[in-house]
Each structure stands twice: as structure tokens, then as C-alpha cells.
Motif scaffolding. Sequence first.
Motif, PDB file in Angstrom:
ATOM      1  N   GLN A 176       0.820  -1.200  -0.032  1.00 49.67           N
ATOM      2  CA  GLN A 176       0.018   0.130   0.076  1.00 49.67           C
ATOM      3  C   GLN A 176       0.727   1.366   0.208  1.00 49.67           C
ATOM      4  N   LEU A 177       1.987   1.167   0.784  1.00 47.09           N
ATOM      5  CA  LEU A 177       2.700   2.439   0.863  1.00 47.09           C
ATOM      6  C   LEU A 177       3.473   2.631  -0.709  1.00 47.09           C
ATOM      7  N   LEU A 178       3.676   1.395  -1.092  1.00 42.22           N
ATOM      8  CA  LEU A 178       4.483   1.586  -2.373  1.00 42.22           C
ATOM      9  C   LEU A 178       3.586   1.866  -3.705  1.00 42.22           C
ATOM     10  N   HIS A 179       2.360   2.036  -3.209  1.00 40.35           N
ATOM     11  CA  HIS A 179       1.248   2.105  -4.191  1.00 40.35           C
ATOM     12  C   HIS A 179       1.423   1.191  -5.286  1.00 40.35           C
ATOM     13  N   HIS A 180       1.524  -0.014  -4.902  1.00 43.40           N
ATOM     14  CA  HIS A 180       1.586  -1.181  -6.153  1.00 43.40           C
ATOM     15  C   HIS A 180       0.342  -1.360  -6.857  1.00 43.40           C
ATOM     16  N   ARG A 181       0.525  -1.329  -8.147  1.00 44.31           N
ATOM     17  CA  ARG A 181      -0.633  -1.104  -9.275  1.00 44.31           C
ATOM     18  C   ARG A 181      -1.713  -1.911  -8.671  1.00 44.31           C
ATOM     19  N   GLN A 182      -1.502  -3.247  -8.416  1.00 46.11           N
ATOM     20  CA  GLN A 182      -3.025  -4.110  -8.090  1.00 46.11           C
ATOM     21  C   GLN A 182      -3.488  -3.348  -6.875  1.00 46.11           C
ATOM     22  N   GLU A 183      -2.754  -3.047  -5.675  1.00 48.28           N
ATOM     23  CA  GLU A 183      -3.562  -2.133  -4.722  1.00 48.28           C
ATOM     24  C   GLU A 183      -4.021  -0.992  -5.128  1.00 48.28           C
ATOM     25  N   LEU A 184      -3.572  -0.148  -6.004  1.00 48.79           N
ATOM     26  CA  LEU A 184      -3.881   1.147  -6.721  1.00 48.79           C
ATOM     27  C   LEU A 184      -5.189   0.677  -7.390  1.00 48.79           C
ATOM     28  N   ASP A 185      -5.247  -0.180  -8.132  1.00 49.69           N
ATOM     29  CA  ASP A 185      -6.436  -0.679  -8.987  1.00 49.69           C
ATOM     30  C   ASP A 185      -7.766  -1.083  -7.928  1.00 49.69           C
ATOM     31  N   SER A 186      -7.363  -1.784  -7.026  1.00 45.41           N
ATOM     32  CA  SER A 186      -8.319  -2.133  -6.064  1.00 45.41           C
ATOM     33  C   SER A 186      -8.902  -1.195  -5.205  1.00 45.41           C
ATOM     34  N   ILE A 187      -7.937  -0.100  -4.834  1.00 44.91           N
ATOM     35  CA  ILE A 187      -8.764   0.890  -3.886  1.00 44.91           C
ATOM     36  C   ILE A 187      -9.460   1.953  -4.892  1.00 44.91           C
ATOM     37  N   THR A 188      -8.981   2.122  -6.009  1.00 49.81           N
ATOM     38  CA  THR A 188      -9.896   2.882  -6.814  1.00 49.81           C
ATOM     39  C   THR A 188     -11.001   2.423  -7.334  1.00 49.81           C
ATOM     40  N   HIS A 189     -10.988   1.123  -7.448  1.00 44.70           N
ATOM     41  CA  HIS A 189     -12.321   0.185  -8.044  1.00 44.70           C
ATOM     42  C   HIS A 189     -13.317   0.226  -6.945  1.00 44.70           C
ATOM     43  N   LEU A 190     -12.807   0.442  -5.671  1.00 43.81           N
ATOM     44  CA  LEU A 190     -13.810   0.594  -4.678  1.00 43.81           C
ATOM     45  C   LEU A 190     -14.377   2.050  -4.365  1.00 43.81           C
ATOM     46  N   GLY A 191     -13.781   3.032  -5.049  1.00 49.77           N
ATOM     47  CA  GLY A 191     -14.097   4.293  -5.087  1.00 49.77           C
ATOM     48  C   GLY A 191     -13.630   5.220  -4.292  1.00 49.77           C
ATOM     49  N   TYR A 192     -12.247   4.818  -3.345  1.00 48.64           N
ATOM     50  CA  TYR A 192     -11.650   5.455  -2.677  1.00 48.64           C
ATOM     51  C   TYR A 192     -10.404   6.226  -3.393  1.00 48.64           C
ATOM     52  N   PRO A 193     -10.195   7.231  -2.803  1.00 45.20           N
ATOM     53  CA  PRO A 193      -8.750   7.947  -3.448  1.00 45.20           C
ATOM     54  C   PRO A 193      -7.712   7.187  -2.952  1.00 45.20           C
ATOM     55  N   ALA A 194      -6.545   7.517  -3.967  1.00 47.66           N
ATOM     56  CA  ALA A 194      -5.121   6.755  -3.819  1.00 47.66           C
ATOM     57  C   ALA A 194      -4.639   6.817  -2.959  1.00 47.66           C
ATOM     58  N   TYR A 195      -4.598   8.411  -2.301  1.00 51.42           N
ATOM     59  CA  TYR A 195      -3.901   8.680  -1.111  1.00 51.42           C
ATOM     60  C   TYR A 195      -4.206   7.942   0.116  1.00 51.42           C
ATOM     61  N   LEU A 196      -5.440   7.268   0.125  1.00 51.40           N
ATOM     62  CA  LEU A 196      -5.848   6.477   1.333  1.00 51.40           C
ATOM     63  C   LEU A 196      -5.051   5.103   1.464  1.00 51.40           C
ATOM     64  N   LEU A 197      -4.334   4.730   0.460  1.00 55.67           N
ATOM     65  CA  LEU A 197      -3.524   3.767   0.660  1.00 55.67           C
ATOM     66  C   LEU A 197      -2.044   4.087   1.600  1.00 55.67           C
ATOM     67  N   THR A 198      -1.649   5.379   1.477  1.00 53.03           N
ATOM     68  CA  THR A 198      -0.555   5.811   2.214  1.00 53.03           C
ATOM     69  C   THR A 198      -0.988   5.844   3.792  1.00 53.03           C
ATOM     70  N   ILE A 199      -2.133   6.432   3.911  1.00 48.89           N
ATOM     71  CA  ILE A 199      -2.824   6.581   5.221  1.00 48.89           C
ATOM     72  C   ILE A 199      -2.811   5.175   5.889  1.00 48.89           C
ATOM     73  N   ILE A 200      -3.579   4.244   5.509  1.00 52.63           N
ATOM     74  CA  ILE A 200      -3.745   2.881   6.016  1.00 52.63           C
ATOM     75  C   ILE A 200      -2.479   2.050   5.914  1.00 52.63           C
ATOM     76  N   GLY A 201      -1.711   2.222   4.978  1.00 53.44           N
ATOM     77  CA  GLY A 201      -0.232   1.496   5.069  1.00 53.44           C
ATOM     78  C   GLY A 201       0.537   1.989   6.353  1.00 53.44           C
ATOM     79  N   ALA A 202       0.625   3.166   6.614  1.00 54.37           N
ATOM     80  CA  ALA A 202       1.191   3.878   7.703  1.00 54.37           C
ATOM     81  C   ALA A 202       0.537   3.456   9.013  1.00 54.37           C
ATOM     82  N   TRP A 203      -0.780   3.362   8.937  1.00 55.81           N
ATOM     83  CA  TRP A 203      -1.281   3.239  10.274  1.00 55.81           C
ATOM     84  C   TRP A 203      -1.281   1.604  10.426  1.00 55.81           C
TER      85      TRP A 203
END
Length: 129
Positions: A29-56
Motif C-alpha cells: 500500500q505504501l509503495l502504491h503497487h499497481r494491484q493495490e492502486l487498482d483495487s482501492i480506486t475500484h472501490l471508489g476510494y482515493p489513491a492517497y488512502l493507501l498511504t494513510i492505511i499503510g502507515a497506520w
Amino acid sequence: MKIEKRNRLIYWIATAWLALGMLSTAIVQLLHHRQELDSITHLGYPAYLLTIIGAWKILGVIAVLVPGFLLLKEWAYAGFFFVMSGAVVSHIIMNDSFKEIGPGLLLIALTVLSWYFRPPNRRIATHSN
């Protein structure tokens, strides 16, 4: 004594798997791996949420594994449960397959097992009146 050893074994197995699962997903998630990025945007969430969730998640893994800080551990377990149940519900709403839902269910189960079987020195003392 046998039950105590069994509970300690269940705790450490569940906690190790939980920590590994949360840490590995946090890294991608912190590396914004393509599969994670595709998954989170598919769900309707912004890409920056990966950074927040990954850090927490990384901070939560540290809190669960390090001795002491009992209240922080409770918050980390709650955070793991909330983020993973949110992921599961999001995938269900999007009619995703079990391939997308299953990992979240596994991490919820590991969170509950680790929390439930944690040893007394990793629990907040409760007072009965």
C-alpha cells in the motif's frame, strides 16, 4: 497449565500471521503497487488512502508486538478490525469475488484470535465493582 500453554500458542501463531499479513499489505500500500492502486480506486476510494492505511498498519503492528502500551494495543486491534471489516464490506458492496473478500476475512479472524488469546500481561486490567 495445559490450557495456558495452548492459549499462548494460539496467541503467538495468530499474532505472527496477523503481523505478517498487516505488514506485507502495508508495504504494498505504501509503495502504491499497481494491484493495490487498482483495487482501492475500484472501490471508489482515493489513491492517497493507501498511504494513510499503510502507515497506520505498520504502527499497529508495532503496537501489537511491542511489550507494554496496553491501551495502544487495544486501539491497534480496534483499528485492524475496523479497516479490515471496512475492506470486506466495500468488496461485498462492489459484488467482488471471494478472492478479493477472503484476505480481509482472514485478517479479521486473526485480529479477533490474537486479541482474544492475548496473555494477561498484554491486557488492560478491568475492575469489578
